[in-house]
Design an enzyme around this catalytic site. Structure first.
Site, mmCIF file in Angstrom:
data_model
loop_
_atom_site.group_PDB
_atom_site.id
_atom_site.type_symbol
_atom_site.label_atom_id
_atom_site.label_comp_id
_atom_site.label_asym_id
_atom_site.label_seq_id
_atom_site.Cartn_x
_atom_site.Cartn_y
_atom_site.Cartn_z
ATOM 1 N N PHE A 1 0.838 -1.192 0.000
ATOM 2 C CA PHE A 1 0.000 0.000 0.000
ATOM 3 C C PHE A 1 0.875 1.245 0.000
ATOM 4 O O PHE A 1 2.046 1.219 0.384
ATOM 5 C CB PHE A 1 -0.958 0.009 1.206
ATOM 6 C CG PHE A 1 -0.295 0.287 2.532
ATOM 7 C CD1 PHE A 1 -0.233 1.578 3.049
ATOM 8 C CD2 PHE A 1 0.272 -0.746 3.279
ATOM 9 C CE1 PHE A 1 0.367 1.836 4.268
ATOM 10 C CE2 PHE A 1 0.874 -0.494 4.503
ATOM 11 C CZ PHE A 1 0.926 0.805 5.003
ATOM 12 N N CYS A 2 0.280 2.354 -0.444
ATOM 13 C CA CYS A 2 0.934 3.662 -0.408
ATOM 14 C C CYS A 2 -0.159 4.717 -0.228
ATOM 15 O O CYS A 2 -1.298 4.377 0.102
ATOM 16 C CB CYS A 2 1.762 3.914 -1.660
ATOM 17 S SG CYS A 2 0.809 3.924 -3.184
ATOM 18 N N THR A 3 0.149 5.972 -0.453
ATOM 19 C CA THR A 3 -0.824 7.029 -0.181
ATOM 20 C C THR A 3 -1.978 7.039 -1.168
ATOM 21 O O THR A 3 -3.139 7.030 -0.792
ATOM 22 C CB THR A 3 -0.125 8.403 -0.195
ATOM 23 O OG1 THR A 3 0.902 8.409 0.787
ATOM 24 C CG2 THR A 3 -1.123 9.514 0.119
ATOM 25 N N VAL B 1 -4.170 4.646 0.734
ATOM 26 C CA VAL B 1 -4.761 4.940 2.035
ATOM 27 C C VAL B 1 -5.887 5.957 1.910
ATOM 28 O O VAL B 1 -6.871 5.911 2.647
ATOM 29 C CB VAL B 1 -3.673 5.448 3.003
ATOM 30 C CG1 VAL B 1 -4.267 5.669 4.385
ATOM 31 C CG2 VAL B 1 -2.520 4.473 3.081
ATOM 32 N N GLY C 1 -1.855 5.058 -4.320
ATOM 33 C CA GLY C 1 -1.900 3.857 -5.132
ATOM 34 C C GLY C 1 -0.895 3.805 -6.256
ATOM 35 O O GLY C 1 -0.583 2.723 -6.764
#
Length: 772
Positions: free
Chosen positions: A411-413, A441, A415
């Protein structure tokens, strides 16, 4: 030890330096060297500006027993690496202007394999690197390769000449064939991009019928923050950028959008009145932006009120820029993004976190993880990187001994970083069960808010705009890096050579003046003392241009308003001392027509118009591209209408306005003041001289010709972070690029036989240029 040499870098950490006598430094960054020495109590005997290669070549020939320490994090670049040849190729200014190539695409390094350099292979590499050259196909225009200078007639048309140029370390330039007339080139430059489809292009450029009847020019309502991205081949990024500006500006959308041949990445602030129009513009069957038709819009869960936006706008303008990549990954070979793991919806992700056999990989950087992260049964393994380029080695280290069929959750901020990370895990490391959170997220937080879940993400999300963070829960997970107390404030060290991103509490920020350590605080104090020394204040006190002194009440009001509206850019104002110099030059020349390129909020404009005392100026023409700064300037110009010389404010890009002046055969100006984009100084200078916009006895004043990084003037920087494809140390890199651009301009003027040049060390330097 006979000699110690030190090449400074903001991220360099030398563990031990021991010597007992003053040392001579040879460095490409003297200011950083002095700062390093000051922080460690070292005595500096001399500090000379010279490149690594020239120093090593000189010393290896003249100093037999050389001992040195280098602070560089990499070896000096070699021109010949194994069985390949490396050539630096640039587009000549005339060719670049005709092809409408962005500044970021004006140069490239071409690698030619083989034991001997091959001109044929070099040409093939050039056409692959500079895709804009394809626009010349089917035209009578063709380009040639020259060495040393962009206007050189020394053609490189054989393998032997190519090797000679390489041995001489001469840069190579692509330019139009000298036999082609300027009129043919100008005709090509003026023609529309698609001459065979002008009618279709014009029809596509009509605003959609569902747009608001009146163009929005102000933000006075709630704001929806959103982001979107798509990896899709884009043949002409600049053409797409032009269309995006056309469609988004009428909606009063602000933000940052990056376009590259690999795709598009955007984060924008959208007024609620414009949100429906934007959704319809990007819907699946939309004919307006086919590259983005059906793109997923990742909406923030919380709206920003108009008051919040006015107090701290996440974005002040709409910036659409073309890049090499939308995510700067540092990889030499591209990834196959069609194999980038399985995408999980927020609901599927919510359940997947309870899998105790899964590995949870946080692709974000360490400061982002400190602010907030997911909690569940999956085994969390954050990468703790400082930049996105470190991701690949970190992935290899974290998963070195794991079976390739183990479940990996990434996951990241927003995508976008997970797409490349998942592709790397599948393409390069061979993992078979890679999954990633769709929309990152931000999407998960919005879905949790809508569904009423107890979110498994605790803390805050780091975001890539002026807000820097947005809370998901009230949990405070991060700690002050200085005292370890709970803290949420994300900022950058105020000492620009360091400028690292950190989390710091208010108490430590006040105690250390916004710096990360006492050493950086001492460096900041030294730089500030140098930047605002007593001589400056003495000069301001002793200057007198009118009965009231120098700074009239209207100038003081303008300065106060500029500091209020533009706190991070207020240092760009001319100020009393430089304003007095500009006023004095106008009087000495008895200038009647003044042209100012780069108004900002209008301080220098008012000085030319007579705010510092009487002069002979009859008209001041000024040009400003930033609409917010132009609005402020116009407000003050109206206040002095009829009291000072008439002021004409032109809004738009400097080069567009200059071209309009040329087409309208505007009379030459007695005084031109250039204070616009430093990276285009050479273009503006050449245009002014080539089209005789400066009168025979006039003067061209150019500001910031001794530009150096400004220490401690930004509370924090607008960083284009790895989410948008840039290294975290953007400010230091931008300062270096501006320094290089200014130096290139000074050298360009020095070599121009048409003019004379005198540089005055006033503030960031003021150059006075006149016809010979």
């Amino acid at each position: 030890m006979r000699l110690l040499m030190l090449w400074m870098s903001p991220c360099t950490q030398l563990k031990a330096v021991a010597f007992a006598q003053p040392v001579a430094f040879w460095t490409s960054s003297p200011s950083k060297t002095f700062c390093f020495a000051f922080r460690r109590g070292l005595k500096v005997a001399a500090c000379r500006r010279r490149s690594q290669r020239s120093v090593l070549r000189h010393l290896s020939a003249n100093v037999p027993d050389l001992a040195y320490v280098t602070g560089s994090t990499r070896e000096p670049e070699r021109e010949f690496q194994g069985a390949q040849w490396v050539f630096r190729v640039y587009l000549a200014p005339q060719l670049r202007a005709a092809l409408r190539v962005a500044a970021s695409d004006r140069k490239g390094r071409i690698f030619v394999p083989g034991t001997e350099p091959s001109l044929e292979l070099l040409r093939k590499g050039i056409w692959e690197r500079f895709s804009a050259l394809q626009r010349l196909e089917g035209t009578p225009l063709h380009v040639v390769l020259v060495a040393h200078r962009p206007d050189s007639l020394e053609l490189v048309d054989s393998d032997a000449l190519l090797k000679e140029a390489w041995q001489a370390k001469a840069p190579l330039y692509l330019r139009f064939d000298p036999q082609i007339s300027d009129s043919m080139i100008e005709e090509f430059r003026q023609r529309p991009r698609n001459t065979d489809g002008v009618r279709e292009r014009q029809r596509a450029r009509m605003l959609p019928p569902f747009y608001p009847a009146k163009e929005l020019d102000a933000v006075d309502e709630d704001i929806q923050m959103l982001s979107f991205y798509r990896f899709v081949p884009i043949a002409e990024p600049e053409e797409l950028a032009s269309r995006l500006r056309f469609y988004l500006k009428p909606l009063a959308i602000r933000g940052r959008i990056y376009i590259a041949p690999e795709g598009i990445n955007a984060q924008v602030a959208v007024p609620l009145r414009s949100l429906d129009a934007l959704k319809r513009l990007l819907e699946a069957e939309s004919p307006y932006l086919v590259e983005l038709a059906g793109v997923y819009l990742n909406l923030d869960p919380q709206l920003l009120s108009a008051a919040q936006f006015a107090a701290q706008p996440p974005f002040r303008n709409l910036h659409i820029r073309c890049r090499q990549k939308i995510v700067a990954d540092g990889l030499k070979e591209p990834l196959d993004l069609t194999q980038a793991g399985r995408e999980l919806s927020p609901a599927e992700w919510h359940q997947a976190l309870e899998d105790p056999h899964a590995i949870l990989i946080d692709v974000r950087n360490d400061y982002e993880t400190q602010l907030g992260t997911f909690f569940g049964s999956a085994e969390a393994r954050p990468l703790n990187t400082r930049t996105y380029r470190e991701t690949w080695k970190a992935l290899e280290a974290r998963l070195a001994n794991e079976p390739r069929d183990r479940r990996i959750l990434t996951f990241c901020t927003g995508g976008i970083r997970c797409v490349k990370a998942a592709a790397y895990l599948e393409n390069r490391l061979g993992f078979q069960r890679v999954e990633r959170l769709a929309g990152g997220v931000v999407s998960y937080a919005a879905e949790a808010h809508r569904q009423g879940w107890d979110p498994k993400f605790k803390g805050s999300i780091y975001v890539f705009d002026e807000r820097l963070k947005t809370p998901v829960t009230n949990d405070i997970l991060s700690r002050c890096e200085t005292c370890s107390a709970p803290a949420l404030d994300v900022l950058h060290c105020a000492h620009v050579p360091c400028h690292r991103r950190m989390i710091q509490c208010a108490r430590c920020r006040h105690r250390l003046s916004g710096c990360c350590s006492p050493e950086c605080q001492r460096g900041l104090e030294l730089a500030l003392a140098s930047a605002s020394n007593e001589l400056h204040w003495y000069a301001q006190t002793m200057s007198r241009t009118a009965p009231w002194g120098t700074e009239a009440p209207i100038l003081r009001e303008l300065a106060a308003e500029t500091h209020r509206k533009f706190p991070q850019a207020a240092h760009m104002m001319s100020g009393p001392v430089q304003g007095a110099v500009l006023h004095a030059v106008a009087r000495l020349l008895r200038a009647q027509r003044v042209l100012e390129l780069g108004t900002f909020t209008g301080y220098a404009t008012l000085c030319f118009a007579g705010a510092m005392g009487p002069n002979h100026v009859q008209t001041v023409v000024t040009v400003e591209q930033d609409p917010n700064a132009a609005d402020t300037a116009e407000q003050f110009f109206k206040c002095v209408a009829g009291q000072l010389a008439p002021i004409e404010l032109h809004r738009g890009a400097v080069l567009d306005v200059l071209e309009r002046f040329r087409d309208q055969a505007v009379a030459p100006f007695d005084l031109i003041y250039l204070d616009a984009d430093k990276r285009r100084y050479i273009t503006y200078f050449d245009f002014i001289l080539d089209h005789r916009l400066l009168s025979p006895n006039g003067a061209l004043l150019v500001d910031n010709v001794l530009f150096r990084p400004v220490y401690g003037k930004q509370k924090h920087a607008q960083m284009e972070d790895v989410e948008f494809g840039e290294h975290a140390e953007r400010i230091a890199l931008r300062s270096r690029k501006l320094m290089d651009a200014v130096h290139a301009f000074n050298q360009h003027v020095l070599e121009d036989a048409r003019v004379t040049q005198v540089i005055l060390p006033i503030r960031d330097g003021l150059s006075i240029i006149q016809w010979r």
